[in-house]
Write a protein that holds these residues in place. Sequence first.
Motif, PDB file in Angstrom:
ATOM      1  N   ASP A 154      48.978 -73.844  14.244  1.00  0.00           N
ATOM      2  CA  ASP A 154      49.055 -75.173  14.839  1.00  0.00           C
ATOM      3  C   ASP A 154      49.139 -75.077  16.358  1.00  0.00           C
ATOM      4  O   ASP A 154      49.866 -74.242  16.898  1.00  0.00           O
ATOM      5  N   ILE A 155      48.403 -75.945  17.033  1.00  0.00           N
ATOM      6  CA  ILE A 155      48.472 -76.069  18.491  1.00  0.00           C
ATOM      7  C   ILE A 155      49.022 -77.467  18.799  1.00  0.00           C
ATOM      8  O   ILE A 155      48.369 -78.463  18.491  1.00  0.00           O
ATOM      9  N   PRO A 156      50.223 -77.574  19.373  1.00  0.00           N
ATOM     10  CA  PRO A 156      50.794 -78.895  19.657  1.00  0.00           C
ATOM     11  C   PRO A 156      49.939 -79.673  20.656  1.00  0.00           C
ATOM     12  O   PRO A 156      49.469 -79.121  21.657  1.00  0.00           O
ATOM     13  N   VAL A 157      49.728 -80.964  20.369  1.00  0.00           N
ATOM     14  CA  VAL A 157      49.018 -81.850  21.292  1.00  0.00           C
ATOM     15  C   VAL A 157      49.851 -83.113  21.479  1.00  0.00           C
ATOM     16  O   VAL A 157      50.666 -83.483  20.629  1.00  0.00           O
ATOM     17  N   VAL A 199      43.816 -87.600  21.772  1.00  0.00           N
ATOM     18  CA  VAL A 199      44.246 -86.260  22.174  1.00  0.00           C
ATOM     19  C   VAL A 199      43.712 -86.008  23.575  1.00  0.00           C
ATOM     20  O   VAL A 199      42.531 -86.218  23.843  1.00  0.00           O
ATOM     21  N   LYS A 200      44.571 -85.578  24.471  1.00  0.00           N
ATOM     22  CA  LYS A 200      44.194 -85.423  25.877  1.00  0.00           C
ATOM     23  C   LYS A 200      43.232 -84.251  26.057  1.00  0.00           C
ATOM     24  O   LYS A 200      43.512 -83.142  25.590  1.00  0.00           O
ATOM     25  N   PRO A 201      42.108 -84.446  26.726  1.00  0.00           N
ATOM     26  CA  PRO A 201      41.204 -83.327  27.007  1.00  0.00           C
ATOM     27  C   PRO A 201      41.892 -82.189  27.751  1.00  0.00           C
ATOM     28  O   PRO A 201      41.533 -81.026  27.574  1.00  0.00           O
ATOM     29  N   GLU A 202      42.886 -82.522  28.562  1.00  0.00           N
ATOM     30  CA  GLU A 202      43.610 -81.492  29.310  1.00  0.00           C
ATOM     31  C   GLU A 202      44.280 -80.466  28.397  1.00  0.00           C
ATOM     32  O   GLU A 202      44.525 -79.326  28.798  1.00  0.00           O
ATOM     33  N   ASP A 203      44.601 -80.865  27.144  1.00  0.00           N
ATOM     34  CA  ASP A 203      45.262 -79.947  26.204  1.00  0.00           C
ATOM     35  C   ASP A 203      44.302 -78.943  25.569  1.00  0.00           C
ATOM     36  O   ASP A 203      44.736 -78.025  24.866  1.00  0.00           O
ATOM     37  N   GLY A 263      44.936 -78.680  15.583  1.00  0.00           N
ATOM     38  CA  GLY A 263      45.730 -79.596  16.393  1.00  0.00           C
ATOM     39  C   GLY A 263      46.890 -80.184  15.604  1.00  0.00           C
ATOM     40  O   GLY A 263      46.731 -80.569  14.442  1.00  0.00           O
ATOM     41  N   CYS A 264      48.061 -80.256  16.227  1.00  0.00           N
ATOM     42  CA  CYS A 264      49.255 -80.811  15.583  1.00  0.00           C
ATOM     43  C   CYS A 264      49.862 -81.877  16.480  1.00  0.00           C
ATOM     44  O   CYS A 264      50.332 -81.587  17.586  1.00  0.00           O
ATOM     45  N   ASP A 311      37.807 -85.558  19.692  1.00  0.00           N
ATOM     46  CA  ASP A 311      37.468 -86.939  19.327  1.00  0.00           C
ATOM     47  C   ASP A 311      37.312 -87.772  20.589  1.00  0.00           C
ATOM     48  O   ASP A 311      38.140 -87.704  21.513  1.00  0.00           O
ATOM     49  N   SER A 312      36.271 -88.595  20.609  1.00  0.00           N
ATOM     50  CA  SER A 312      35.950 -89.352  21.821  1.00  0.00           C
ATOM     51  C   SER A 312      36.876 -90.532  22.057  1.00  0.00           C
ATOM     52  O   SER A 312      36.772 -91.200  23.103  1.00  0.00           O
TER      53      SER A 312
END
Length: 470
Positions: free
Chosen positions: A432-435, A326-330, A348-349, A321-322
Amino acid sequence: MQNKISYNLSMVNLEKWRNRNPYYYEDIEEFYRFLVVPNSIVLEIGTGTGRLLNAVTPDKGVGIDINLEFLELARKNFPRLDFCLEDAEYFESSQPFDYVLLANTLSYLKDIQKTMLNLSQVCNSSTRVILTFHNPGWEVILKLATFFKQRMPISNLNWLNYEDIDNLLRLEGFEIVSRGKRLLIPKKIPLLSDFINKFLAHLPLINTFCLTEYIIARIQPRIFDREMIKNATCSVIIPARNEAGNIESCVTRMPQLGRHTEIIFVEGHSQDNTWEEIQAVQGKYSDRWDIKICQQSGKGKGDAVRQGFAMATGDVLIILDSDLTVKPEDLVYFFQSVASGTCEFANGCRLIYPVSSKAMPWLNRMANRFFAWLLSYLLNINIKDSLCGTKALSRENYTRISANRSYFGEFDPFGDFDLLFGSAKLGLQIKDIPVRYMPRTYGSSNIQHFKEGITLLKMCLYAARKMKFI
């Protein structure tokens, strides 16, 4: 060559018992038809007279059994399918199968572990092994049914519970993707059976008592194959509407993902200068990044996501999402999970790490938990946050979801639920991938919480009809 427990049962007797319990057998066929994508390559172990294999309409269907009389009838009734007098412990194939079906076959196998080890040789990373078996809690009831001549008389069956089968699968290199139970009343009682089995049997607690248990499994991937990750390519799709102040950061903060990272901006009828900013950023960073851009032809994030995916060429597809909450680094964690095969749909979680009330107010957090629980129940998966927009999957699996989209239709205005529903329908491994969820630094949310909450409820009802209460 005797894999199944020996029993004397003729084809005539088998058909007699099937005709005595058509409601039960029809439910088994309906369930497998729901799970198996038509025109797939399918292997059935213990195929009997071939009815189930034919019911799932394979492009290529192979059925094996140790009863020659059954197989002769199967060949006569379904000549387009291949039926072999084979023992599952020794069966070989030069090509892997899309699906391997074991409909109550585990109850008869003499050496389940050896059979599963052998079957692993005909599976690849996308193969799904579907097993159905009787709930051990029904053992006494089924023995009584046999005594009163309401059920086929078979002795010395294996009675395995979920934990037994889970252990045997893991020992031979499989992991469970999904599990569940169905069918509370296996006999046809006009009006009553259909209502109870379609609706009540799927409710929590009541579901515990159902007769048919099922497991969907896959081959365990090699954990963290670094060469596979290093050689994979990635496409990051960024839907953007009224996000001019975030566009450049989407690029400057983007990590390198695999061998090649492609960034695709899909601009969606913005009221600010988002489109002009996207064009400027493409020109500014074209020497360092592969940036593709387009203006959305339709409306809504779902349409933008599908338009972006259609342009994508990467092995792994990721939605970012622009708004950069959510950090692009993740994104590295999403890419590694999918590229390595550890999971097939990365969800994403945002509810693992602490979240500020500014980024997600308390009421929104409770709504997120509620919808995650509801969708987990309806889709028979386990996710903690269903509303995070960051998701990832392979292009190959997206193609499969897209080809199977007619089952759901163009129902999703958000885009990520279309993928979540499709992944659950195909039996993909969802994790789930924690963000780390951050407050906005530019602009305001495009989300209308009350209106979209109603939309989410409608989508949950849709999922209930199409996925749960079938």
